[in-house]
Design an enzyme around this catalytic site. Sequence first.
Site, PDB file in Angstrom:
ATOM      1  N   ILE A 235      -4.281   8.761   5.101  1.00 56.61           N
ATOM      2  CA  ILE A 235      -5.589   9.425   5.612  1.00 56.61           C
ATOM      3  C   ILE A 235      -5.493   9.168   6.893  1.00 56.61           C
ATOM      4  CG2 ILE A 235      -7.919   9.228   5.344  1.00 56.61           C
ATOM      5  CD1 ILE A 235      -7.490   8.782   2.231  1.00 56.61           C
TER       6      ILE A 235
ATOM      7  N   TYR B  72      -8.491  -5.380  -5.180  1.00 60.04           N
ATOM      8  CA  TYR B  72      -8.582  -4.470  -4.395  1.00 60.04           C
ATOM      9  C   TYR B  72      -9.874  -3.812  -4.288  1.00 60.04           C
ATOM     10  CZ  TYR B  72      -8.051   0.238  -2.107  1.00 60.04           C
ATOM     11  OH  TYR B  72      -8.172   1.467  -1.358  1.00 60.04           O
TER      12      TYR B  72
ATOM     13  N   LYS C  50     -12.656  -3.743  -0.765  1.00 65.19           N
ATOM     14  CA  LYS C  50     -13.373  -2.392  -0.281  1.00 65.19           C
ATOM     15  C   LYS C  50     -14.648  -2.733  -0.583  1.00 65.19           C
ATOM     16  CE  LYS C  50     -11.224   0.265   1.231  1.00 65.19           C
ATOM     17  NZ  LYS C  50     -10.713   0.347   2.475  1.00 65.19           N
TER      18      LYS C  50
END
Length: 317
Positions: A32, A181, A185
């Site tokens: 991205i 994870y 975030k």
Amino acid sequence: MPSVTQVPQWDVHRLPRSEGRCFLVTGGNAGIGYFVAEQLAGTGAMVVLGSRDKAKAGDAIASISSRVPGARMKHLSLDLADLTSLKASVDALGLDRLDAVVHNAGVALDHPPRRETTAGHELMFATNHLGHFALTHHLAPLLTATPGSRIVTTGSFAAKTERLDLNDLQSTHGYQPKRAYARSKLAQMLFAFELDRRLRAAGSTTLSVVVHPGGALDALTPSRPPLHVRTAGERLRHLPLGLLVQGKDAAAWPAVRAVLDPGVRGGQMWSPRLFGLRGTPRSEPLWNHLTDTTTAARLWAASCNLIGDDLTFDEVR
């Protein structure tokens, strides 16, 4: 009757020009982040790719330059997992202004065992959150000296159902990679909203904005050889999934809008329009746990302790 000024509708394919501006994209050499960099380069801005791998960054710059005539690009050696290296990286920028940084780089591990950086921090928490927290600390003088600059943090849908354990930020107990994870975030997102509150309190014009890219598949992503090659067969096999998710080129749209759109405000979250998974970007109401200012403030204090420095905005221009 006096005429009414019409605000132009945001068009992801007709971005406003940005000559004279400079943007830093962490992890801009792949995924991205690559498409964020490619789309920003198309506006005429200088785009800096922050990446550990010089060769991959070179490939990314060559790919963007082949698609964007006159693209202004440079590589910045950046290792977010090594907190001690970040000041030197920022010093090496050699810029007198920075209009935006996109905190995009990240590590996602799928399987145990738990991994640590050389400083002893859990790898995903260190790279995804602490590294960007420390990078913001070192970039703060440059950002706050640039009127209207933006700090854009890439969150994740994975954080929507997760909660932080402030007593075990580094997942030392009951380590589960996917949970670690998601928590890393979530830490990024809580940090970004707390950052905007502190910027507003300091009277700064710098904005902190959160984005999340939704669902992004390589099979729906346009080819960018040698970085990524999508075959016609892959595209056809995964075409039905395009009703639910999208390619990484479209997943870049929320971050690009957060950087460029003059209507974006600090403390907002931008995401794909359709169920937060695909489509053009829109401002989304904050998830309930993202408004927890007590947890965000405690995370901020813990992060300052872990990087060994305070991130403050006492002097702004």
